[in-house]
Design an enzyme around this catalytic site. Sequence first.
Site, short mmCIF file in Angstrom:
data_model
loop_
_atom_site.label_atom_id
_atom_site.label_comp_id
_atom_site.label_asym_id
_atom_site.label_seq_id
_atom_site.Cartn_x
_atom_site.Cartn_y
_atom_site.Cartn_z
N LYS A 80 0.74 -1.14 0.01
CA LYS A 80 0.01 -0.12 0.11
C LYS A 80 0.89 1.10 -0.12
CE LYS A 80 -2.01 1.89 3.90
NZ LYS A 80 -1.93 3.12 4.19
N ASN A 81 1.86 1.45 0.88
CA ASN A 81 2.69 2.48 1.10
C ASN A 81 3.65 2.84 0.04
OD1 ASN A 81 1.18 2.97 3.31
ND2 ASN A 81 3.10 2.58 4.54
N ARG B 43 -4.48 10.56 5.12
CA ARG B 43 -3.64 11.80 5.21
C ARG B 43 -2.66 11.55 4.01
NH1 ARG B 43 -2.63 14.44 9.13
NH2 ARG B 43 -0.29 14.25 8.82
N CYS C 98 -4.71 12.92 13.71
CA CYS C 98 -5.49 11.52 13.48
C CYS C 98 -5.26 10.66 14.69
CB CYS C 98 -4.96 10.92 12.15
SG CYS C 98 -3.19 10.36 12.12
N ARG D 147 0.80 14.68 13.38
CA ARG D 147 1.12 14.18 12.05
C ARG D 147 1.36 15.49 11.22
NH1 ARG D 147 -0.89 8.27 10.15
NH2 ARG D 147 1.10 8.57 8.81
N PRO D 148 2.01 16.52 11.53
CA PRO D 148 2.07 17.50 10.75
C PRO D 148 2.73 17.52 9.58
CG PRO D 148 3.84 17.86 12.35
CD PRO D 148 3.10 16.62 12.57
N VAL D 149 2.37 18.51 8.61
CA VAL D 149 3.30 18.49 7.03
C VAL D 149 4.28 19.39 6.91
CG1 VAL D 149 1.32 16.91 6.16
CG2 VAL D 149 1.17 19.39 6.17
N ASP D 150 4.59 20.26 7.96
CA ASP D 150 5.44 21.22 8.08
C ASP D 150 6.62 20.90 7.01
OD1 ASP D 150 5.96 19.47 10.15
OD2 ASP D 150 7.52 20.97 10.92
N ASP E 203 4.76 0.67 11.97
CA ASP E 203 3.68 -0.05 11.57
C ASP E 203 3.55 -1.63 11.92
OD1 ASP E 203 2.90 2.39 10.47
OD2 ASP E 203 3.18 1.78 8.38
N ILE F 210 8.17 7.11 16.90
CA ILE F 210 7.77 7.77 15.74
C ILE F 210 6.50 8.72 16.10
CG2 ILE F 210 7.15 7.58 13.35
CD1 ILE F 210 9.88 6.42 13.81
N ARG G 72 -8.30 -0.21 4.89
CA ARG G 72 -7.34 0.65 4.33
C ARG G 72 -6.38 -0.10 3.96
NH1 ARG G 72 -6.35 5.29 7.83
NH2 ARG G 72 -5.18 5.83 5.95
C1 UD1 Z 1 4.34 7.00 6.50
C2 UD1 Z 1 3.52 5.77 6.31
C3 UD1 Z 1 2.95 5.05 7.78
C4 UD1 Z 1 4.36 4.77 8.68
C5 UD1 Z 1 5.04 6.13 8.77
C6 UD1 Z 1 6.31 6.06 9.56
C7 UD1 Z 1 2.77 6.23 4.23
C8 UD1 Z 1 1.64 6.50 3.00
N1 UD1 Z 1 2.59 6.19 5.25
O1 UD1 Z 1 3.62 8.00 7.03
O2 UD1 Z 1 2.50 4.14 7.38
O3 UD1 Z 1 3.52 4.94 9.84
O4 UD1 Z 1 5.57 6.57 7.35
O5 UD1 Z 1 7.17 4.72 8.96
O6 UD1 Z 1 3.87 5.80 3.59
N2 UD1 Z 1 6.60 14.74 10.82
C9 UD1 Z 1 6.65 16.06 11.07
N3 UD1 Z 1 6.51 16.97 10.02
C10 UD1 Z 1 6.32 16.54 8.53
C11 UD1 Z 1 6.23 14.94 8.46
C12 UD1 Z 1 6.59 14.28 9.56
O7 UD1 Z 1 6.86 16.46 12.27
O8 UD1 Z 1 6.24 17.43 7.91
C13 UD1 Z 1 6.74 13.80 11.96
C14 UD1 Z 1 5.32 12.86 12.01
O9 UD1 Z 1 4.52 13.66 12.90
C15 UD1 Z 1 6.17 11.60 12.70
C16 UD1 Z 1 7.23 11.41 12.29
O10 UD1 Z 1 7.70 12.76 11.57
O11 UD1 Z 1 6.01 11.74 14.03
C17 UD1 Z 1 7.38 10.53 11.03
O12 UD1 Z 1 6.34 10.71 10.05
P1 UD1 Z 1 6.25 10.41 8.61
O13 UD1 Z 1 7.60 9.69 8.23
O14 UD1 Z 1 5.97 11.53 7.66
O15 UD1 Z 1 4.69 9.64 8.20
P2 UD1 Z 1 4.00 9.36 7.10
O16 UD1 Z 1 4.80 9.82 5.72
O17 UD1 Z 1 2.82 10.23 7.40
#
Ligand code: UD1
Length: 417
Positions: A22-23, A93, A117, A122-125, A305, A327, A397
Amino acid sequence: MDKLIVEGGNPLAGEVSISGAKNAALPILTAAILTEDALRIENVPELRDIATTCALLTQMGIWVRRPEPRVVELSAHALSNPLAPYDLVKTMRASILVLGPLVARCGEARVSLPGGCAIGLRPVDLHIKGLQAMGAEIDIDHGYIHARAKRLQGARIVLDLVTVTGTENLMMAASLAEGTTILENAAREPEVVDLAQCLQAMGARIKGAGTDVITIEGVERLHGATFKVMPDRIETGTFLVATAMTGGRVVLTDTRPDILDAVITKLRETGALIEAGNDAISICADTRPLAVGLRTAPYPAFPTDMQAQFVALNAIAEGTAIVTETIFENRFMHVQELRRLGAEIEVEGNTAVITGTPNLAGATVMATDLRASACLVLAGLVARGETVVDRIYHLDRGYQAIEAKLSALGARIRRAS
Ligand code: UD1
């Protein structure tokens, strides 16, 4: 039909085929945005998140076809609406993965800001900062990220944290940027490598995927390709844990042991015998598992995961285990539900202390997120009597036909509304 009823006690036995990841499939589908040509993706799992992504791409004007099971064909020649609306982003997300490709291809994107969530904020900054470093102008208004750039410019980007979708988003954007982008502290997850290989098949110039420095030399345009998605390592790990917990013998096919080192090492510590071939793994477990401690961290360390599934295993293991989640800040929602089955687990901050007991007893439990629901199904496979896992839509999902696959291995499991 949103409950699974599991009757515990049967060891798993037989062979199970693992679906596509999936990922890996999610970012690869969004890579279709980057080209006017047709992209054919094979080994795409049949999952709700895949359907959501296809719906998201369709409403942008992308032509999406599923000519046969597990194949998706896409063509973004008529992409007219570079928008990811709230209604779709709130259910998944990973929709944020369209942001980079849209700005790179269309010069503009409007993507709903994902909310928090169940498993954390889980920010996207970092996605946003990375695109800004590449010259995108980004405003956040009315809950939407609005990004614009005539043409993105290559940049050196040091990611503050290892982010999987952040790395993928920026790698896709950089593929069409002017000049070279260097992503430092990039995620090394195998799914990042799979996406890089798909982009390379489309004509992208990427080096270093799978290491923490990825170099992308931007090109003017990408072309169509046919690409086969890698196997799902988390589905693989989940079936391995299910077998170790039930004391069974299972051969998993169409998978890749080489990307599961941390998980296989931990399973061997439980006493399970595991043999790894090229694309198959066999597991044999005939005694109660031994408790195993673990700490989640970015790849190649133990995956977050798989944390919930190992908490379920430790709940019935011999001994006490300490599981630390590094994480996500709120990823122990399954603990409360496991306790309802009789598990002895204490949580302090990001650490769970689990004292194994052989006597779980069935009850009704509620799934809170994808991997938590998998953990509850696993516990149901060994609990006495009937376990009803409610809100099973979370499971759909990420696990293709889980009850059919488990039933074929001898589990007593059925769906009910
Ligand atoms: C992806 C996987 C998810 C997995 C996760 C960690 C997909 C679709 N999903 O999620 O299944 O659990 O990796 O292996 O591939 N963070 C920030 N700012 C950001 C981005 C991330 O602070 O802009 C933080 C997150 O809150 C979290 C950490 O970084 O604490 C890692 O998150 P991230 O690797 O981005 O997870 P996803 O890509 O959302």
